[in-house]
Design a protein around this motif. Structure first.
Motif, PDB file in Angstrom:
ATOM      1  N   HIS A 623      46.384  32.426  26.962  1.00 37.59           N
ATOM      2  CA  HIS A 623      45.382  33.421  27.791  1.00 37.59           C
ATOM      3  C   HIS A 623      46.185  33.368  29.078  1.00 37.59           C
ATOM      4  CE1 HIS A 623      42.239  32.888  24.803  1.00 37.59           C
ATOM      5  NE2 HIS A 623      42.555  31.544  24.991  1.00 37.59           N
ATOM      6  N   PHE A 624      46.288  34.744  29.415  1.00 40.34           N
ATOM      7  CA  PHE A 624      46.898  35.312  30.707  1.00 40.34           C
ATOM      8  C   PHE A 624      46.084  35.838  31.392  1.00 40.34           C
ATOM      9  CE2 PHE A 624      49.292  38.291  33.354  1.00 40.34           C
ATOM     10  CZ  PHE A 624      50.084  37.483  34.166  1.00 40.34           C
ATOM     11  N   GLU A 625      45.694  35.317  32.844  1.00 41.37           N
ATOM     12  CA  GLU A 625      44.777  36.251  33.719  1.00 41.37           C
ATOM     13  C   GLU A 625      45.574  36.483  35.127  1.00 41.37           C
ATOM     14  OE1 GLU A 625      41.390  33.998  34.691  1.00 41.37           O
ATOM     15  OE2 GLU A 625      40.464  33.926  32.591  1.00 41.37           O
ATOM     16  N   SER A 626      45.448  37.615  35.537  1.00 43.69           N
ATOM     17  CA  SER A 626      46.275  38.159  37.044  1.00 43.69           C
ATOM     18  C   SER A 626      45.209  38.927  37.839  1.00 43.69           C
ATOM     19  CB  SER A 626      47.607  38.834  36.696  1.00 43.69           C
ATOM     20  OG  SER A 626      48.116  39.197  38.041  1.00 43.69           O
ATOM     21  N   GLU A 627      45.205  38.676  39.078  1.00 41.60           N
ATOM     22  CA  GLU A 627      44.287  39.442  39.880  1.00 41.60           C
ATOM     23  C   GLU A 627      45.028  39.406  41.252  1.00 41.60           C
ATOM     24  OE1 GLU A 627      41.191  35.875  41.168  1.00 41.60           O
ATOM     25  OE2 GLU A 627      40.556  37.219  40.053  1.00 41.60           O
ATOM     26  N   ILE A 628      44.393  40.255  42.117  1.00 43.22           N
ATOM     27  CA  ILE A 628      44.996  39.957  43.774  1.00 43.22           C
ATOM     28  C   ILE A 628      43.795  39.845  44.448  1.00 43.22           C
ATOM     29  CG2 ILE A 628      46.708  41.948  43.208  1.00 43.22           C
ATOM     30  CD1 ILE A 628      44.903  44.089  44.245  1.00 43.22           C
ATOM     31  N   GLU A 629      43.949  39.346  45.642  1.00 40.38           N
ATOM     32  CA  GLU A 629      43.079  39.064  46.420  1.00 40.38           C
ATOM     33  C   GLU A 629      42.245  40.598  47.186  1.00 40.38           C
ATOM     34  OE1 GLU A 629      43.401  36.073  49.934  1.00 40.38           O
ATOM     35  OE2 GLU A 629      43.523  37.748  51.016  1.00 40.38           O
ATOM     36  N   PRO A 630      40.840  40.554  47.074  1.00 41.94           N
ATOM     37  CA  PRO A 630      40.109  41.547  47.849  1.00 41.94           C
ATOM     38  C   PRO A 630      40.422  41.258  49.450  1.00 41.94           C
ATOM     39  CG  PRO A 630      38.568  40.237  46.711  1.00 41.94           C
ATOM     40  CD  PRO A 630      40.132  39.598  46.090  1.00 41.94           C
ATOM     41  N   ALA A 631      41.295  41.778  50.111  1.00 42.60           N
ATOM     42  CA  ALA A 631      41.257  41.183  51.342  1.00 42.60           C
ATOM     43  C   ALA A 631      40.233  41.778  52.304  1.00 42.60           C
ATOM     44  CB  ALA A 631      42.733  41.773  51.812  1.00 42.60           C
TER      45      ALA A 631
END
Length: 680
Positions: A623-631
């Motif tokens: 399982h792979f998860e990737s996200e960016i920070e909602p600055a």
């Protein structure tokens, strides 16, 4: 009654009739669908024709209904600037209404189409009144109705938690913006001696002391900036546009955001005579930041509608670049250059309304066929949905600023205005122009990459899911709605040299200059930026050249290609037995290089989890998860929310539940009011 007034009023009546029809036929969904969207189509046609006539004549018409209260009148004023925004509303109303006939058909029996049509017509009606209201009271009433109706449309699928949260966020931000507007209008009303009519505010702000000017500008910019979705006031926009029905998303991005742009145009170029130089610099700077950050966040999205929502922030930024440059030119005493920059901003306003609505309708068609917004589950749709794919491609080319479509024209005009600013101004502010131009060029390049991703991952290669593999082309009215807007992209691009001069009445009203004779050369086929050393361009010639170049490979194929020997064999794919969807480029992989380059902004986080069955060396699944920070949400709005909640929890002590305490509060308040009254 003049023809313009008659047509405009007929449009308002049609919207009212459509709203009433939605309630009358609330239990007959098929009839409600036909009546509500049919009346919306008729009203939009009336408004498009009336607005075009008003712009062509360059006239201003005013009519009103008495309210019984001297300060509060129901007064409508259709001047060239208001007519221009009503024209955009009319064009979008026609296309989206036609699209909606078949788009909402699948909801019959599952959702209340009469209610949807009721709010849909009310939204068009309130927008028309926002653009034409000529006094503060009427404007704020129409503004609040627009916000409440938009909230109801955004929350149409209210059983979903994501939808409810987005609707509440939109409502909170909208009312916060309205609060800023009320204070700003009160300051202007005090300066005008209590007169609430917009005509009394004409050039009034520039006559006030500097501190008052600054306060009024900031309040209006914040109030209208919330509705326009400028950074950092944009947090509601991706959430609301994503969950709304796609026909509503098209109107939200295409014209509801333009209500904020209209408000800025009215204040900056009507209420101010010569705005302060720093105000133009602020607008230009915020525009550049919104454009660049908007497209950077759009590039990271795998949700097709959310990607389009962030792209709207980018294009609002491009509009503000034109407005900011025009304000700076007015402050520096260059009315002709101010007219060029204003035309660039206004033309991009109409262009964005058309191509972004087209893209949202295209995304709605894809969602209608596949029942997913996730681009990772799409692919191969160009074979299943060729008409939708072609229309979406037209919108993608237009929004990327590529010739010969309309997005290229307005961005080219923006570049010309910025180049003119560097060549003519002498103060340190001249550095703002080339810097803004360079960042705008970077934004345009990133936008092109963004829509290569949006189109390529969605429509090309092989289907990545069963839903994409079994998708079918949408029905006739949906294709017609998209085709109208795709045609608009071509007409506004190829016919720019004939259409841009029609903005003369608006520039004459706003900055006291018109450039129709300087804009068009070459027997009407070449467009100039209006300055002696500016560039020239002919979108018609570019289109003709592209057609001629496409003839060359066709001739080569006819002469030699048909006679060549063909052989078919397997494509090399690393020794695997055959190409599958697993071999395709994904949306995440496409944007990974930019995610790494701009990691300081994105602050990406990824997690990999392996699931083992028997042996620790042979995982059963990964399982792979990737996200960016909602600055902005994390670093700006979350602290504000926590502070408000902490303050509210402390204030709970005031609500003691004791009637004696409440009577004491009332008594103290009366004493304070009496003391202030005695001093007055």
């Amino acid at each position: 009654m003049p023809a313009v007034d008659l047509l405009f009023n007929a449009g308002l009546i049609a919207y009212l009739a459509g709203s009433a029809a939605g309630l009358i036929a609330i239990r007959r969904p098929a009839l409600a669908r036909c009546l509500t969207f049919g009346m919306a189509l008729i009203g939009a046609l009336f408004h498009a024709v009336a607005s075009a006539m008003a712009i062509a004549k360059g006239s201003t018409t005013i009519w009103s209904l008495p309210s019984g209260v001297p300060l509060f009148t129901w007064s409508v004023r259709l001047d060239p600037m208001a007519a221009y925004f009503c024209l955009a509303l009319g064009i979008l109303g026609v296309a989206v209404s036609i699209f909606s006939f078949d788009y909402v058909r699948e909801w019959q029996g599952r959702r209340n189409i009469g209610v949807l049509g009721f709010f849909y017509n009310l939204l068009l009606l309130s927008l028309a009144l926002v653009f034409t209201a000529s006094n503060v009271f009427f404007f704020l009433v129409a503004w609040e109705v627009m916000a409440l109706v938009a909230y109801c449309l955004v929350s149409f699928e209210h059983e979903k938690e994501e939808t409810r949260k987005a609707g509440i966020l939109f409502l909170i931000m909208s009312h916060a913006g309205t609060g800023f507007l009320i204070v700003a209008f009160l300051l202007l009303a005090v300066a005008s001696g209590g007169n609430l009519d917009f005509s009394s505010f004409h050039r009034l702000a520039s006559q006030l002391p500097p501190w008052n000017q600054g306060a009024i500008f900031v309040l209006f910019f914040l109030g209208f900036g919330v509705k326009a979705g400028v950074i950092p006031l944009h947090v509601w926009l991706p959430a609301a546009h994503t969950v709304a029905p796609s026909n509503v998303s098209a109107l939200m991005s295409g014209i509801v955001l333009k209500a904020g742009i209209y408000g800025m145009a009215r204040v900056f170029f009507d209420f101010f005579d010569v705005p302060p130089l720093w105000a133009g610099i602020v607008v230009l700077s915020i525009g550049v930041i919104s454009a660049l950050l908007g497209v950077l966040y759009a590039l990271m999205e795998n949700d097709l509608k959310r990607l389009l929502a962030y792209s709207s922030i980018e294009n609002i930024g491009i509009i503000l670049i034109g407005f900011g440059a025009a304000m700076m030119f007015r402050s520096l005493g260059y009315p002709n250059f101010a007219a060029i920059a204003l035309i660039a901003g206004l033309y991009h306003t109409l262009n964005h309304a058309i191509f972004k609505s087209l893209l949202f309708l295209g995304a709605g068609s894809v969602l209608h066929a596949t029942h997913t917004r996730n681009m990772e589950q799409m692919g191969g749709l160009i074979r299943k949905m060729p008409a939708t794919s072609f229309c979406f491609l037209i919108g993608a080319v237009a929004i990327s600023g590529l010739p010969p479509l309309n997005g290229f024209v307005s961005e080219w005009l923006t570049y010309q205005a910025l180049l003119a600013g560097f060549g003519t101004t002498t103060s340190l502010t001249r550095v703002m122009f080339p810097l803004s131009g360079a960042l705008l060029a970077l934004t345009a390049a990133l936008a092109a990459a963004c829509f290569v991703k949006a189109f390529g991952i969605t429509f090309l290669a092989l289907p990545r899911s069963e839903a994409a593999g079994t998708a079918q082309e949408v029905s006739g009215s949906m294709k017609t709605g998209m085709a109208i807007l795709a045609t608009g992209c071509a007409v506004l691009g190829l016919g720019a040299s004939w259409l841009v001069p029609f903005l003369d009445p608006i520039t004459e009203q706003a900055v006291g200059a018109h450039l129709s004779t300087a804009f068009v050369t070459g027997n009407g086929f070449v467009m100039s930026a209006g300055a002696a050393r500016s560039g020239t361009v002919s979108t018609a010639a570019i289109a003709a050249l592209l057609v001629l170049l496409s003839i060359v490979p066709a001739l080569l194929w006819l002469l030699w290609g048909r006679k060549s020997v063909r052989s078919t064999g397997p494509v090399w794919d690393c020794g695997l037995p055959g190409l599958t969807a697993d071999n395709e480029y994904t949306a995440t992989a496409f944007s990974k290089p930019l995610r790494m380059i701009f990691s300081a902004l994105y602050r990406p986080r990824r997690a990999i989890e392996a699931v083992f069955d028997v042996s620790p060396y042979y995982p059963k699944a990964i399982h792979f998860e990737s996200e960016i920070e909602p600055a902005f949400e994390k670093r700006l709005y979350d602290p504000i929310k926590e502070s408000i909640l902490a303050l509210a929890s402390r204030m709970r002590a005031v609500q003691a539940g004791s009637i004696h305490a409440y009577l004491a509060y009332i008594f103290i308040t009366l004493i304070v009011l009496l003391l202030f009254g005695a001093r007055g």
